[in-house]
Design an enzyme around this catalytic site. Sequence first.
Site, PDB file in Angstrom:
ATOM      1  N   HIS A  11      -9.371  -3.059  -2.076  1.00  0.00           N
ATOM      2  CA  HIS A  11      -8.426  -2.674  -1.143  1.00  0.00           C
ATOM      3  C   HIS A  11      -8.519  -0.969  -1.196  1.00  0.00           C
ATOM      4  O   HIS A  11      -8.672  -0.299  -0.205  1.00  0.00           O
ATOM      5  CB  HIS A  11      -7.029  -2.792  -1.824  1.00  0.00           C
ATOM      6  N   GLU A  12      -9.005  -0.535  -2.663  1.00  0.00           N
ATOM      7  CA  GLU A  12      -9.358   0.936  -2.389  1.00  0.00           C
ATOM      8  C   GLU A  12     -10.417   1.324  -1.711  1.00  0.00           C
ATOM      9  O   GLU A  12     -10.709   2.581  -1.094  1.00  0.00           O
ATOM     10  CB  GLU A  12      -9.274   1.768  -3.720  1.00  0.00           C
ATOM     11  N   CYS A  50       0.816  -1.277   0.009  1.00  0.00           N
ATOM     12  CA  CYS A  50       0.058   0.012  -0.115  1.00  0.00           C
ATOM     13  C   CYS A  50       0.892   0.848  -0.023  1.00  0.00           C
ATOM     14  O   CYS A  50       1.814   1.242   0.635  1.00  0.00           O
ATOM     15  CB  CYS A  50      -0.982  -0.015   1.255  1.00  0.00           C
ATOM     16  N   HIS A  54     -10.139   1.693   1.796  1.00  0.00           N
ATOM     17  CA  HIS A  54      -9.430   3.073   2.114  1.00  0.00           C
ATOM     18  C   HIS A  54     -10.613   3.995   2.718  1.00  0.00           C
ATOM     19  O   HIS A  54     -10.521   4.651   3.406  1.00  0.00           O
ATOM     20  CB  HIS A  54      -8.746   3.438   1.114  1.00  0.00           C
TER      21      HIS A  54
HETATM   22 NI    NI Z   1      -3.442   1.366  -0.156  1.00  0.00          NI
END
Ligand code: NI
Length: 182
Positions: free
Chosen positions: A143-144, A101, A147
């Site tokens: 993953h995004e 990341c 976030h």
């Molecule tokens: Ni990331």
Amino acid sequence: MIYDILQIGDERLRQIAEEVSRADLPTLQQFIDDLDETRRDAGGVGIAAPQVGVLKRIVSIEVPGGERPTYGVVPDQPTTIIVNPIVVWQSEEQRKGLEGCLSVRGFEGFITRADRVRVEGLDRSGEAVAYDADRLFARALLHEIDHLNGILYIDHLMAHGELRRVAPVPKDDPIWSLRRPI
Ligand code: NI
């Protein structure tokens, strides 16, 4: 403009980003360009707006095609901007894959995630979009979107022993493109 990318420990990475209204999109076009430029400059597959301190639900992803460690050969996914992305379906079939990341520099770890997902949202002009993704593109989407909800990939580690330190790879090294952080 290239932003500084926030690093783990910054509280803004742990907050819930707010939805973007269609009416606000015209004022966000320059920001979207800058977010994408920041991702490309950092060599990331993906980036989410909170990583540059803007708590809005916007992500940018670009997957270069080719053979990738733990994924096999993946197709090219050109630069993809999604506003207000939502995971509307994910496969029961999972894949253990290597992740890094841009906000957790110098580490990578194996994380198990759904291997295929369907994500809906808006494009940068406010049109509805949907993506059926698998392997690395699916992982990058998950993953995004994490976030946007204040979640970092290390939160999914089964054991902290699985997190490992990686030496920085110069961008002109041929293996760089295979080891980009998500
Ligand atoms: Ni990331």
